[in-house]
Structure formats: C-alpha cells, structure tokens
Design a protein around this motif. Structure first.
Motif, PDB file in Angstrom:
ATOM      1  N   THR A   1       0.833  -1.207   0.000  1.00 29.15           N
ATOM      2  CA  THR A   1       0.000   0.000   0.000  1.00 29.15           C
ATOM      3  C   THR A   1       0.861   1.247   0.000  1.00 29.15           C
ATOM      4  OG1 THR A   1      -1.837  -1.124   1.089  1.00 29.15           O
ATOM      5  CG2 THR A   1      -1.770   1.282   1.276  1.00 29.15           C
ATOM      6  N   LYS A   2       1.914   1.240   0.790  1.00 25.83           N
ATOM      7  CA  LYS A   2       2.824   2.391   0.835  1.00 25.83           C
ATOM      8  C   LYS A   2       3.473   2.612  -0.534  1.00 25.83           C
ATOM      9  CE  LYS A   2       6.720   4.294   3.384  1.00 25.83           C
ATOM     10  NZ  LYS A   2       7.681   4.095   4.472  1.00 25.83           N
ATOM     11  N   MET A   3       3.901   1.530  -1.172  1.00 25.31           N
ATOM     12  CA  MET A   3       4.540   1.639  -2.484  1.00 25.31           C
ATOM     13  C   MET A   3       3.555   2.165  -3.531  1.00 25.31           C
ATOM     14  SD  MET A   3       6.632  -1.956  -2.300  1.00 25.31           S
ATOM     15  CE  MET A   3       7.622  -1.782  -3.785  1.00 25.31           C
ATOM     16  N   LEU A   4       2.351   1.601  -3.536  1.00 25.61           N
ATOM     17  CA  LEU A   4       1.346   2.020  -4.516  1.00 25.61           C
ATOM     18  C   LEU A   4       0.846   3.439  -4.257  1.00 25.61           C
ATOM     19  CD1 LEU A   4      -0.645  -1.314  -4.800  1.00 25.61           C
ATOM     20  CD2 LEU A   4       0.730  -0.257  -6.605  1.00 25.61           C
ATOM     21  N   SER A   5       0.876   3.886  -3.010  1.00 21.69           N
ATOM     22  CA  SER A   5       0.412   5.241  -2.679  1.00 21.69           C
ATOM     23  C   SER A   5       1.240   6.320  -3.365  1.00 21.69           C
ATOM     24  CB  SER A   5       0.443   5.461  -1.161  1.00 21.69           C
ATOM     25  OG  SER A   5      -0.527   4.664  -0.545  1.00 21.69           O
ATOM     26  N   ALA A   6       2.542   6.110  -3.466  1.00 22.90           N
ATOM     27  CA  ALA A   6       3.398   7.099  -4.135  1.00 22.90           C
ATOM     28  C   ALA A   6       3.042   7.206  -5.614  1.00 22.90           C
ATOM     29  CB  ALA A   6       4.869   6.727  -3.971  1.00 22.90           C
ATOM     30  N   VAL A   7       2.761   6.071  -6.237  1.00 31.19           N
ATOM     31  CA  VAL A   7       2.372   6.072  -7.646  1.00 31.19           C
ATOM     32  C   VAL A   7       1.004   6.729  -7.813  1.00 31.19           C
ATOM     33  CG1 VAL A   7       1.861   4.593  -9.631  1.00 31.19           C
ATOM     34  CG2 VAL A   7       3.771   4.023  -8.118  1.00 31.19           C
ATOM     35  N   THR A   8       0.088   6.434  -6.902  1.00 32.58           N
ATOM     36  CA  THR A   8      -1.254   7.014  -6.955  1.00 32.58           C
ATOM     37  C   THR A   8      -1.195   8.532  -6.798  1.00 32.58           C
ATOM     38  OG1 THR A   8      -2.173   4.986  -6.029  1.00 32.58           O
ATOM     39  CG2 THR A   8      -3.554   6.933  -5.908  1.00 32.58           C
ATOM     40  N   ALA A   9      -0.353   9.020  -5.903  1.00 32.11           N
ATOM     41  CA  ALA A   9      -0.218  10.462  -5.692  1.00 32.11           C
ATOM     42  C   ALA A   9       0.337  11.147  -6.938  1.00 32.11           C
ATOM     43  CB  ALA A   9       0.675  10.743  -4.490  1.00 32.11           C
TER      44      ALA A   9
ATOM     45  N   ASP B   1      11.369   5.434 -10.836  1.00 36.25           N
ATOM     46  CA  ASP B   1      10.642   6.219 -11.822  1.00 36.25           C
ATOM     47  C   ASP B   1      10.910   7.703 -11.572  1.00 36.25           C
ATOM     48  OD1 ASP B   1       8.271   6.288 -13.871  1.00 36.25           O
ATOM     49  OD2 ASP B   1       7.714   7.715 -12.298  1.00 36.25           O
ATOM     50  N   GLU B   2      11.150   8.447 -12.639  1.00 35.57           N
ATOM     51  CA  GLU B   2      11.514   9.868 -12.469  1.00 35.57           C
ATOM     52  C   GLU B   2      10.367  10.707 -11.922  1.00 35.57           C
ATOM     53  OE1 GLU B   2      10.855  11.712 -16.915  1.00 35.57           O
ATOM     54  OE2 GLU B   2      12.732  10.681 -16.523  1.00 35.57           O
ATOM     55  N   ASP B   3       9.130  10.281 -12.093  1.00 37.77           N
ATOM     56  CA  ASP B   3       7.994  11.067 -11.591  1.00 37.77           C
ATOM     57  C   ASP B   3       7.543  10.636 -10.192  1.00 37.77           C
ATOM     58  OD1 ASP B   3       7.883  12.602 -13.940  1.00 37.77           O
ATOM     59  OD2 ASP B   3       6.582  11.140 -14.916  1.00 37.77           O
ATOM     60  N   SER B   4       7.346   9.345 -10.007  1.00 37.22           N
ATOM     61  CA  SER B   4       6.811   8.872  -8.722  1.00 37.22           C
ATOM     62  C   SER B   4       7.908   8.572  -7.698  1.00 37.22           C
ATOM     63  CB  SER B   4       5.980   7.604  -8.925  1.00 37.22           C
ATOM     64  OG  SER B   4       6.820   6.491  -9.217  1.00 37.22           O
ATOM     65  N   GLY B   5       9.115   8.309  -8.184  1.00 38.47           N
ATOM     66  CA  GLY B   5      10.197   7.921  -7.289  1.00 38.47           C
ATOM     67  C   GLY B   5      10.176   6.452  -6.917  1.00 38.47           C
ATOM     68  N   GLN B   6       9.155   5.745  -7.352  1.00 42.42           N
ATOM     69  CA  GLN B   6       9.042   4.323  -7.040  1.00 42.42           C
ATOM     70  C   GLN B   6       9.734   3.481  -8.100  1.00 42.42           C
ATOM     71  OE1 GLN B   6       7.684   2.506  -4.395  1.00 42.42           O
ATOM     72  NE2 GLN B   6       7.783   4.534  -3.462  1.00 42.42           N
ATOM     73  N   HIS B   7      10.000   2.238  -7.763  1.00 44.40           N
ATOM     74  CA  HIS B   7      10.559   1.285  -8.706  1.00 44.40           C
ATOM     75  C   HIS B   7       9.591   1.182  -9.892  1.00 44.40           C
ATOM     76  CE1 HIS B   7      12.027  -2.497 -10.336  1.00 44.40           C
ATOM     77  NE2 HIS B   7      13.095  -2.395  -9.539  1.00 44.40           N
TER      78      HIS B   7
ATOM     79  N   ALA C   1       2.764  -2.381 -11.785  1.00 38.64           N
ATOM     80  CA  ALA C   1       1.753  -3.097 -10.996  1.00 38.64           C
ATOM     81  C   ALA C   1       0.509  -2.230 -10.814  1.00 38.64           C
ATOM     82  CB  ALA C   1       2.342  -3.489  -9.636  1.00 38.64           C
ATOM     83  N   TRP C   2       0.703  -0.941 -10.565  1.00 33.58           N
ATOM     84  CA  TRP C   2      -0.423  -0.020 -10.424  1.00 33.58           C
ATOM     85  C   TRP C   2      -1.263  -0.021 -11.702  1.00 33.58           C
ATOM     86  CZ3 TRP C   2      -3.196   3.896 -12.312  1.00 33.58           C
ATOM     87  CH2 TRP C   2      -3.964   4.651 -11.443  1.00 33.58           C
ATOM     88  N   ARG C   3      -0.573   0.062 -12.838  1.00 34.96           N
ATOM     89  CA  ARG C   3      -1.280   0.067 -14.124  1.00 34.96           C
ATOM     90  C   ARG C   3      -2.006  -1.253 -14.352  1.00 34.96           C
ATOM     91  NH1 ARG C   3      -1.459   4.669 -17.585  1.00 34.96           N
ATOM     92  NH2 ARG C   3       0.263   6.035 -17.032  1.00 34.96           N
ATOM     93  N   MET C   4      -1.393  -2.366 -13.947  1.00 34.49           N
ATOM     94  CA  MET C   4      -2.054  -3.663 -14.091  1.00 34.49           C
ATOM     95  C   MET C   4      -3.319  -3.728 -13.250  1.00 34.49           C
ATOM     96  SD  MET C   4       1.004  -6.433 -14.143  1.00 34.49           S
ATOM     97  CE  MET C   4       2.536  -6.015 -14.943  1.00 34.49           C
ATOM     98  N   LEU C   5      -3.253  -3.205 -12.036  1.00 37.94           N
ATOM     99  CA  LEU C   5      -4.446  -3.177 -11.192  1.00 37.94           C
ATOM    100  C   LEU C   5      -5.532  -2.300 -11.807  1.00 37.94           C
ATOM    101  CD1 LEU C   5      -2.741  -2.965  -7.694  1.00 37.94           C
ATOM    102  CD2 LEU C   5      -4.144  -4.857  -8.564  1.00 37.94           C
ATOM    103  N   ALA C   6      -5.136  -1.202 -12.434  1.00 37.87           N
ATOM    104  CA  ALA C   6      -6.108  -0.321 -13.085  1.00 37.87           C
ATOM    105  C   ALA C   6      -6.801  -1.047 -14.238  1.00 37.87           C
ATOM    106  CB  ALA C   6      -5.432   0.957 -13.579  1.00 37.87           C
ATOM    107  N   VAL C   7      -6.034  -1.788 -15.035  1.00 34.72           N
ATOM    108  CA  VAL C   7      -6.628  -2.555 -16.131  1.00 34.72           C
ATOM    109  C   VAL C   7      -7.578  -3.616 -15.566  1.00 34.72           C
ATOM    110  CG1 VAL C   7      -6.158  -4.209 -17.986  1.00 34.72           C
ATOM    111  CG2 VAL C   7      -4.741  -2.161 -17.766  1.00 34.72           C
ATOM    112  N   ALA C   8      -7.150  -4.308 -14.524  1.00 32.45           N
ATOM    113  CA  ALA C   8      -7.997  -5.332 -13.916  1.00 32.45           C
ATOM    114  C   ALA C   8      -9.307  -4.714 -13.436  1.00 32.45           C
ATOM    115  CB  ALA C   8      -7.265  -6.012 -12.760  1.00 32.45           C
ATOM    116  N   TRP C   9      -9.215  -3.526 -12.831  1.00 32.87           N
ATOM    117  CA  TRP C   9     -10.429  -2.855 -12.377  1.00 32.87           C
ATOM    118  C   TRP C   9     -11.317  -2.498 -13.566  1.00 32.87           C
ATOM    119  CZ3 TRP C   9     -12.952   1.706 -13.210  1.00 32.87           C
ATOM    120  CH2 TRP C   9     -14.019   1.974 -12.352  1.00 32.87           C
ATOM    121  N   GLN C  10     -10.730  -1.932 -14.620  1.00 36.10           N
ATOM    122  CA  GLN C  10     -11.511  -1.559 -15.796  1.00 36.10           C
ATOM    123  C   GLN C  10     -12.227  -2.768 -16.389  1.00 36.10           C
ATOM    124  OE1 GLN C  10      -8.607   0.300 -18.389  1.00 36.10           O
ATOM    125  NE2 GLN C  10      -8.975   2.334 -17.546  1.00 36.10           N
ATOM    126  N   GLU C  11     -11.578  -3.909 -16.393  1.00 39.60           N
ATOM    127  CA  GLU C  11     -12.146  -5.093 -17.037  1.00 39.60           C
ATOM    128  C   GLU C  11     -13.106  -5.879 -16.152  1.00 39.60           C
ATOM    129  OE1 GLU C  11      -9.056  -7.499 -18.740  1.00 39.60           O
ATOM    130  OE2 GLU C  11      -8.562  -5.960 -20.231  1.00 39.60           O
TER     131      GLU C  11
END
Length: 97
Positions: A21-29, A67-73, A79-89
């Motif tokens: 959750t902590k890792m994904l939160s940085a990407v979400t922000a 990542d240059e924008d989020s600072g995360q790996h 993984a965030w994008r994969m979860l978004a696709v899973a949610w969309q589908e």
C-alpha cells in the motif's frame, strides 16, 4: 499445497499489504497530481494503461530503479497500471467501486 481452509499467518498478510500500500500510494499520488493538472484522463477510463505497463517493464529491464515522476521502482508503477486494467475489465462483473 495448503487448502483454502487451512490457517495462515494473518500478520504476514497485514505486513505485505502495508508495504505494498505504501509503495502504490506514491504512484497514486503522482498520477493524481497529473490528473489534477489536466495532463491525464481519469484512471478509470485511461486507455494508456496497457502501453504504460510495457514501458515500465522496459525501463526496469534497462536498469532503471526509480521512476523519475513517482520515485518508485518502475515495477510498482507497472503493478499499479495492471491493477487499473484489472479494475476496468472487472468492475461491472465484481460490483467494484
């Protein structure tokens, strides 16, 4: 292989979810800032998730560790994008928000 009725260490599951959750939160922000600035559509309808998954995997394969924008790996971004696709589908099938 344990059956679905066997007990497991619930504290381990909580630890994993806390870390992820902590890792994904940085990407979400990061995405939230871009959406607020009008740079991206809502994640719920964004058609670029699949291409971004491969872009993040490619970055990782080329040695990028943050990542240059989020600072995360980059794999966290993927993984965030994969979860978004899973949610969309599945949102209509699962009754998800």
């Amino acid at each position: 292989m344990p059956s679905s009725t066997e007990q497991y260490d619930e504290s381990e599951q909580h630890q994993i979810l806390k870390i992820f959750t902590k890792m994904l939160s940085a990407v979400t922000a990061d995405g939230g800032r871009k959406r607020a600035a009008g740079e991206k559509p809502s994640w719920k309808v964004d058609p670029s998730h699949e291409a971004a998954i491969f872009s993040h995997i490619s970055a990782w394969k080329h040695g990028v560790k943050a990542d240059e924008d989020s600072g995360q790996h980059p794999l966290v971004n993927g993984a965030w994008r994969m979860l978004a696709v899973a949610w969309q589908e599945t949102r209509d099938l699962e009754g998800l928000i």
